[in-house]
Design a protein around this motif. Structure first.
Motif, PDB file in Angstrom:
ATOM      1  N   SER A 134      32.743  -9.170  59.382  1.00  0.00           N
ATOM      2  CA  SER A 134      32.235  -7.833  58.892  1.00  0.00           C
ATOM      3  C   SER A 134      30.197  -7.336  59.235  1.00  0.00           C
ATOM      4  CB  SER A 134      32.048  -7.839  56.821  1.00  0.00           C
ATOM      5  OG  SER A 134      32.997  -8.718  56.806  1.00  0.00           O
ATOM      6  N   ASP A 135      31.428  -5.418  60.022  1.00  0.00           N
ATOM      7  CA  ASP A 135      30.218  -5.179  59.647  1.00  0.00           C
ATOM      8  C   ASP A 135      29.217  -4.679  58.182  1.00  0.00           C
ATOM      9  OD1 ASP A 135      28.073  -3.056  60.946  1.00  0.00           O
ATOM     10  OD2 ASP A 135      29.508  -2.108  62.665  1.00  0.00           O
ATOM     11  N   HIS A 136      28.078  -5.006  57.954  1.00  0.00           N
ATOM     12  CA  HIS A 136      27.549  -3.529  56.948  1.00  0.00           C
ATOM     13  C   HIS A 136      26.454  -3.323  57.614  1.00  0.00           C
ATOM     14  CE1 HIS A 136      28.986  -7.517  54.436  1.00  0.00           C
ATOM     15  NE2 HIS A 136      29.171  -8.489  55.024  1.00  0.00           N
ATOM     16  N   LEU A 137      26.994  -2.168  58.344  1.00  0.00           N
ATOM     17  CA  LEU A 137      26.030  -1.576  58.031  1.00  0.00           C
ATOM     18  C   LEU A 137      24.092  -2.382  58.924  1.00  0.00           C
ATOM     19  CD1 LEU A 137      27.299   1.639  55.872  1.00  0.00           C
ATOM     20  CD2 LEU A 137      27.640   1.103  58.315  1.00  0.00           C
ATOM     21  N   VAL A 138      24.070  -2.670  57.628  1.00  0.00           N
ATOM     22  CA  VAL A 138      22.540  -3.402  58.049  1.00  0.00           C
ATOM     23  C   VAL A 138      21.929  -4.241  58.622  1.00  0.00           C
ATOM     24  CG1 VAL A 138      21.726  -1.875  55.584  1.00  0.00           C
ATOM     25  CG2 VAL A 138      22.488  -4.588  55.887  1.00  0.00           C
ATOM     26  N   SER A 139      23.990  -4.531  59.037  1.00  0.00           N
ATOM     27  CA  SER A 139      24.211  -6.306  59.313  1.00  0.00           C
ATOM     28  C   SER A 139      25.084  -6.505  60.171  1.00  0.00           C
ATOM     29  CB  SER A 139      23.476  -7.520  58.211  1.00  0.00           C
ATOM     30  OG  SER A 139      24.800  -7.775  57.550  1.00  0.00           O
ATOM     31  N   GLU A 140      25.246  -7.370  60.900  1.00  0.00           N
ATOM     32  CA  GLU A 140      26.927  -7.974  61.990  1.00  0.00           C
ATOM     33  C   GLU A 140      27.084  -9.378  61.089  1.00  0.00           C
ATOM     34  OE1 GLU A 140      27.617  -5.830  65.542  1.00  0.00           O
ATOM     35  OE2 GLU A 140      25.954  -6.417  65.676  1.00  0.00           O
ATOM     36  N   ALA A 141      28.032 -10.100  60.403  1.00  0.00           N
ATOM     37  CA  ALA A 141      28.120 -11.075  59.648  1.00  0.00           C
ATOM     38  C   ALA A 141      29.247 -11.414  59.666  1.00  0.00           C
ATOM     39  CB  ALA A 141      28.113 -11.184  57.931  1.00  0.00           C
ATOM     40  N   ILE A 142      29.219 -12.841  60.552  1.00  0.00           N
ATOM     41  CA  ILE A 142      30.660 -13.698  60.104  1.00  0.00           C
ATOM     42  C   ILE A 142      30.599 -15.265  58.919  1.00  0.00           C
ATOM     43  CG2 ILE A 142      32.058 -15.406  61.546  1.00  0.00           C
ATOM     44  CD1 ILE A 142      30.158 -14.167  64.345  1.00  0.00           C
ATOM     45  N   TYR A 143      31.982 -15.314  58.843  1.00  0.00           N
ATOM     46  CA  TYR A 143      31.728 -15.554  57.696  1.00  0.00           C
ATOM     47  C   TYR A 143      33.066 -17.099  57.966  1.00  0.00           C
ATOM     48  CZ  TYR A 143      29.862 -11.931  55.255  1.00  0.00           C
ATOM     49  OH  TYR A 143      29.457 -11.070  55.073  1.00  0.00           O
ATOM     50  N   LEU A 144      32.314 -18.171  57.672  1.00  0.00           N
ATOM     51  CA  LEU A 144      33.179 -19.689  57.190  1.00  0.00           C
ATOM     52  C   LEU A 144      32.578 -20.587  56.359  1.00  0.00           C
ATOM     53  CD1 LEU A 144      31.414 -22.106  59.494  1.00  0.00           C
ATOM     54  CD2 LEU A 144      30.105 -20.117  59.336  1.00  0.00           C
ATOM     55  N   SER A 145      33.360 -21.572  56.286  1.00  0.00           N
ATOM     56  CA  SER A 145      33.142 -22.548  55.547  1.00  0.00           C
ATOM     57  C   SER A 145      32.694 -23.848  55.865  1.00  0.00           C
ATOM     58  CB  SER A 145      34.131 -23.081  54.218  1.00  0.00           C
ATOM     59  OG  SER A 145      34.143 -21.379  53.829  1.00  0.00           O
ATOM     60  N   ASP A 146      31.711 -24.925  55.373  1.00  0.00           N
ATOM     61  CA  ASP A 146      31.240 -26.190  55.513  1.00  0.00           C
ATOM     62  C   ASP A 146      32.969 -26.865  55.005  1.00  0.00           C
ATOM     63  OD1 ASP A 146      31.537 -27.428  52.642  1.00  0.00           O
ATOM     64  OD2 ASP A 146      29.175 -27.489  53.130  1.00  0.00           O
ATOM     65  N   PRO A 147      32.921 -28.644  55.398  1.00  0.00           N
ATOM     66  CA  PRO A 147      34.056 -29.336  55.257  1.00  0.00           C
ATOM     67  C   PRO A 147      34.627 -29.485  54.041  1.00  0.00           C
ATOM     68  CG  PRO A 147      32.892 -30.306  56.478  1.00  0.00           C
ATOM     69  CD  PRO A 147      31.859 -29.281  56.148  1.00  0.00           C
ATOM     70  N   GLU A 148      33.465 -28.866  52.710  1.00  0.00           N
ATOM     71  CA  GLU A 148      33.521 -29.003  50.722  1.00  0.00           C
ATOM     72  C   GLU A 148      33.893 -27.986  50.710  1.00  0.00           C
ATOM     73  OE1 GLU A 148      31.309 -32.071  49.540  1.00  0.00           O
ATOM     74  OE2 GLU A 148      32.277 -33.650  51.084  1.00  0.00           O
ATOM     75  N   GLY A 149      34.307 -26.840  51.231  1.00  0.00           N
ATOM     76  CA  GLY A 149      34.589 -25.626  50.904  1.00  0.00           C
ATOM     77  C   GLY A 149      33.081 -25.005  50.932  1.00  0.00           C
ATOM     78  N   ASN A 150      31.726 -25.193  51.190  1.00  0.00           N
ATOM     79  CA  ASN A 150      30.497 -24.405  50.319  1.00  0.00           C
ATOM     80  C   ASN A 150      30.713 -23.094  51.409  1.00  0.00           C
ATOM     81  OD1 ASN A 150      29.476 -25.719  48.467  1.00  0.00           O
ATOM     82  ND2 ASN A 150      29.626 -27.248  50.464  1.00  0.00           N
ATOM     83  N   GLY A 151      30.244 -21.576  51.194  1.00  0.00           N
ATOM     84  CA  GLY A 151      30.087 -20.677  51.793  1.00  0.00           C
ATOM     85  C   GLY A 151      29.513 -20.452  52.866  1.00  0.00           C
ATOM     86  N   ILE A 152      29.820 -20.400  53.945  1.00  0.00           N
ATOM     87  CA  ILE A 152      28.878 -19.827  54.990  1.00  0.00           C
ATOM     88  C   ILE A 152      28.520 -18.472  55.729  1.00  0.00           C
ATOM     89  CG2 ILE A 152      27.379 -20.530  57.190  1.00  0.00           C
ATOM     90  CD1 ILE A 152      28.714 -23.605  56.560  1.00  0.00           C
ATOM     91  N   ALA A 211      28.212  -1.075  53.957  1.00  0.00           N
ATOM     92  CA  ALA A 211      29.486  -1.057  53.753  1.00  0.00           C
ATOM     93  C   ALA A 211      30.240  -2.790  54.342  1.00  0.00           C
ATOM     94  CB  ALA A 211      29.814  -0.236  54.368  1.00  0.00           C
ATOM     95  N   THR A 212      31.308  -2.495  54.362  1.00  0.00           N
ATOM     96  CA  THR A 212      31.953  -3.915  54.631  1.00  0.00           C
ATOM     97  C   THR A 212      33.254  -2.991  55.425  1.00  0.00           C
ATOM     98  OG1 THR A 212      32.413  -5.365  52.452  1.00  0.00           O
ATOM     99  CG2 THR A 212      33.371  -5.789  54.122  1.00  0.00           C
ATOM    100  N   LEU A 213      33.131  -2.781  56.612  1.00  0.00           N
ATOM    101  CA  LEU A 213      33.417  -2.771  57.860  1.00  0.00           C
ATOM    102  C   LEU A 213      33.535  -4.119  59.001  1.00  0.00           C
ATOM    103  CD1 LEU A 213      31.332   0.651  58.291  1.00  0.00           C
ATOM    104  CD2 LEU A 213      33.339   0.688  56.996  1.00  0.00           C
ATOM    105  N   ARG A 214      35.225  -3.030  59.220  1.00  0.00           N
ATOM    106  CA  ARG A 214      35.908  -4.673  60.682  1.00  0.00           C
ATOM    107  C   ARG A 214      35.258  -4.755  61.680  1.00  0.00           C
ATOM    108  NH1 ARG A 214      38.025  -3.713  65.572  1.00  0.00           N
ATOM    109  NH2 ARG A 214      39.257  -5.575  66.297  1.00  0.00           N
ATOM    110  N   LEU A 215      34.378  -5.779  61.716  1.00  0.00           N
ATOM    111  CA  LEU A 215      33.096  -6.021  62.880  1.00  0.00           C
ATOM    112  C   LEU A 215      34.257  -6.708  63.823  1.00  0.00           C
ATOM    113  CD1 LEU A 215      30.210  -6.675  64.117  1.00  0.00           C
ATOM    114  CD2 LEU A 215      30.812  -9.188  63.093  1.00  0.00           C
ATOM    115  N   ASP A 216      34.021  -5.764  65.697  1.00  0.00           N
ATOM    116  CA  ASP A 216      34.920  -6.624  66.703  1.00  0.00           C
ATOM    117  C   ASP A 216      34.654  -7.956  66.585  1.00  0.00           C
ATOM    118  OD1 ASP A 216      35.757  -6.036  68.862  1.00  0.00           O
ATOM    119  OD2 ASP A 216      36.241  -4.530  69.623  1.00  0.00           O
ATOM    120  N   LEU A 217      34.491  -8.971  66.769  1.00  0.00           N
ATOM    121  CA  LEU A 217      34.526 -10.408  67.113  1.00  0.00           C
ATOM    122  C   LEU A 217      34.447 -10.824  69.050  1.00  0.00           C
ATOM    123  CD1 LEU A 217      36.050 -12.754  64.446  1.00  0.00           C
ATOM    124  CD2 LEU A 217      33.599 -12.085  65.021  1.00  0.00           C
ATOM    125  N   GLN A 218      35.435  -9.769  68.907  1.00  0.00           N
ATOM    126  CA  GLN A 218      36.003  -9.970  70.952  1.00  0.00           C
ATOM    127  C   GLN A 218      34.852  -9.336  71.449  1.00  0.00           C
ATOM    128  OE1 GLN A 218      38.667 -11.482  72.088  1.00  0.00           O
ATOM    129  NE2 GLN A 218      37.009 -11.231  73.621  1.00  0.00           N
TER     130      GLN A 218
END
Length: 287
Positions: free
Chosen positions: A108-126, A148-155
């Motif tokens: 997500s593009d949050h305007l103040v930041s650019e963020a990527i989301y995933l989880s560790d093998p036990e499901g703890n969010g990162i 805001a929560t906008l689409r982040l262009d990962l490519q």
């Protein structure tokens, strides 16, 4: 190695220092944070490991024989957010993740930041993120920040990465914020804003974002999975506790005085003042 200046998040009156997760499979989870996130083992104890960057501890992982998996709707961790020094480092990490088949859950593009989301093998969010320069953030008249929560262009982010070798999470990386699952928002506001003295910086439906010194958020709380959740039980996996570190001792003293005034149970230790939030998530206030 590139020298990075201290992130804005860490120069505020208070910021998140460390996070402590209880896990079932220590070797598996620690291996993930080392290989996929690039944290290094700083210390090993009989029950766990301390991981960090440049000798700075960020994440403690512990386990014991009685650990049991927390239900998805329990209060606790939504995600630990690792703040990289700049966008180049975020792109570099994304390139590493792509080449190692790390499963991403969102971006997500949050305007103040650019963020990527995933989880560790036990499901703890990162969350892995980089802030945009603070001068470019927009603030409302009431002091809240525009997010805001906008689409982040990962490519495009991937394409911007330098074509060099990835050497783990760079020095200067930190836990920029911690995002919690709680039982209800008014109680979270009453604790984090009114007791601890953090400022409410933004609201989303079902979520509040708190910070010091006009950062977008050091702590967030939501009820998206956990509406009505009660107090966490002993030996539950997930977030055991975390640290709020105060650059400003006056702000720390004020928070501790408020705890005493409201007769909220806390314990003074060498590491600071330890307490639990209304959902049993541990918190240490330290200077």
């Amino acid at each position: 190695m590139t020298e990075h200046e201290t992130s804005y998040a860490l120069t505020r009156p208070a910021y998140v220092g460390q996070s402590h997760l209880v896990v079932t499979d220590l070797a598996l989870v620690s291996g993930f944070y080392q290989s996929m996130l690039g944290l290094k083992v700083i210390e090993k104890t009989p029950s766990g490991e301390v991981l960090g960057v440049g000798g700075q501890p960020l994440l403690t992982l512990t386990t014991d024989a009685n650990v049991r998996a927390a239900p998805r709707n329990a209060a606790g961790l939504f995600h630990t957010a690792f703040l990289l020094p700049d966008r180049v480092e975020l792109a570099r990490w994304l390139r590493h993740a792509a080449h190692n088949n790390v499963a991403l859950e969102g971006a997500s593009d949050h305007l103040v930041s650019e963020a990527i989301y995933l989880s560790d093998p036990e499901g703890n969010g990162i969350e892995i993120y980089a802030d945009r320069p603070h001068e470019k953030w927009k603030f409302h008249q009431d002091g809240m920040v525009e997010m805001a929560t906008l689409r982040l262009d990962l490519q495009a982010l991937y394409n911007s990465a330098p074509d060099d070798s990835w050497d783990g999470m760079p020095d200067g990386s930190a836990i920029g914020h911690i995002h919690l699952q709680v039982g209800n928002i008014p109680e979270a506001d009453a604790f984090y804003r009114d007791v601890l003295g953090l400022k409410l910086m933004a609201r989303y439906p079902g979520a509040s974002f708190f910070a010091t010194g006009s950062y977008h958020h050091h702590v967030a709380a939501n009820i998206w999975n956990s509406r009505g959740a009660g107090v966490r039980t002993e030996h539950m996996t997930g977030l055991s506790d975390y640290t709020l570190r105060f650059n400003d001792k006056t702000a720390l003293d004020k928070a501790v005085a408020k705890l005493d005034e409201l007769e909220i149970k806390s314990e003074k230790r060498d590491s600071g003042v330890s307490l639990r939030d209304p959902w049993g998530i541990g918190l240490t206030l330290t200077a």
